[in-house]
Motif scaffolding. Sequence first.
Motif, PDB file in Angstrom:
ATOM      1  N   LYS A  14       0.845  -1.196   0.000  1.00 46.07           N
ATOM      2  CA  LYS A  14       0.000   0.000   0.000  1.00 46.07           C
ATOM      3  C   LYS A  14       0.873   1.235   0.000  1.00 46.07           C
ATOM      4  CE  LYS A  14      -3.974  -2.069   2.251  1.00 46.07           C
ATOM      5  NZ  LYS A  14      -4.926  -1.967   3.354  1.00 46.07           N
ATOM      6  N   TYR A  16       0.872   5.123   0.873  1.00 40.89           N
ATOM      7  CA  TYR A  16       0.133   6.101   1.660  1.00 40.89           C
ATOM      8  C   TYR A  16       0.392   7.510   1.128  1.00 40.89           C
ATOM      9  CZ  TYR A  16      -1.324   2.472   4.798  1.00 40.89           C
ATOM     10  OH  TYR A  16      -1.923   1.357   5.300  1.00 40.89           O
ATOM     11  N   ALA A  50      -3.423   3.542  -0.871  1.00 43.91           N
ATOM     12  CA  ALA A  50      -4.085   3.227   0.391  1.00 43.91           C
ATOM     13  C   ALA A  50      -5.425   3.933   0.539  1.00 43.91           C
ATOM     14  CB  ALA A  50      -3.176   3.576   1.570  1.00 43.91           C
TER      15      ALA A  50
END
Length: 186
Positions: A14, A16, A50
């Motif tokens: 993921k 961010y 994310a």
Amino acid sequence: MINSPETGQTRIIKKYPNRRLYDTESSTYITLADVRKLVLDNVKFQVLDAKTSEDITRSILLQIILELEGGGVPMFSSTMLEHIIRFYGNAMQGVMGTYLEKNMQAFVDIQERLADQSKSMYGSQFSPDAWAQFMNIQAPVLNNAMSNYVEQSKNLFVQMQEQMQNQTQNMFGAFPFVTPQDKEKK
């Protein structure tokens, strides 16, 4: 490709908003160098935003290529990059992507075949360093072979294009279309 060893599935990373990459399998933050290692180790992975869950794997791979191109000896010349840019938005864009992918796969297959042949001929006495030295010596021969291959591919493509043009003219010849050649004859 090898899947994530522990789960047998695609490894999820993921990204961010703070630009950090989080490996959900190891539960740690990782760097682009770590992602590159996953590629080199043939680990199947996917990078997701994310916030939106959008697949941004290609974007991350392009960032890795950009970093690699910036240091050391670049793989892509400015001329080649200009050609690639010109194909975006071009009618042949889809064909170019497939063409590059197929040629890269052919190159990988050739490389694997050479490695297998050297292993069968020389066994384990051909270390990775010796293989690298051998390939450096053989680079001009390989470049020449690749040039011949590309020239043959180009000639085959031109022949295929001419055949398609002739077939199209034969198919639609009975219809009253005016071709550019007909306009030049007048």
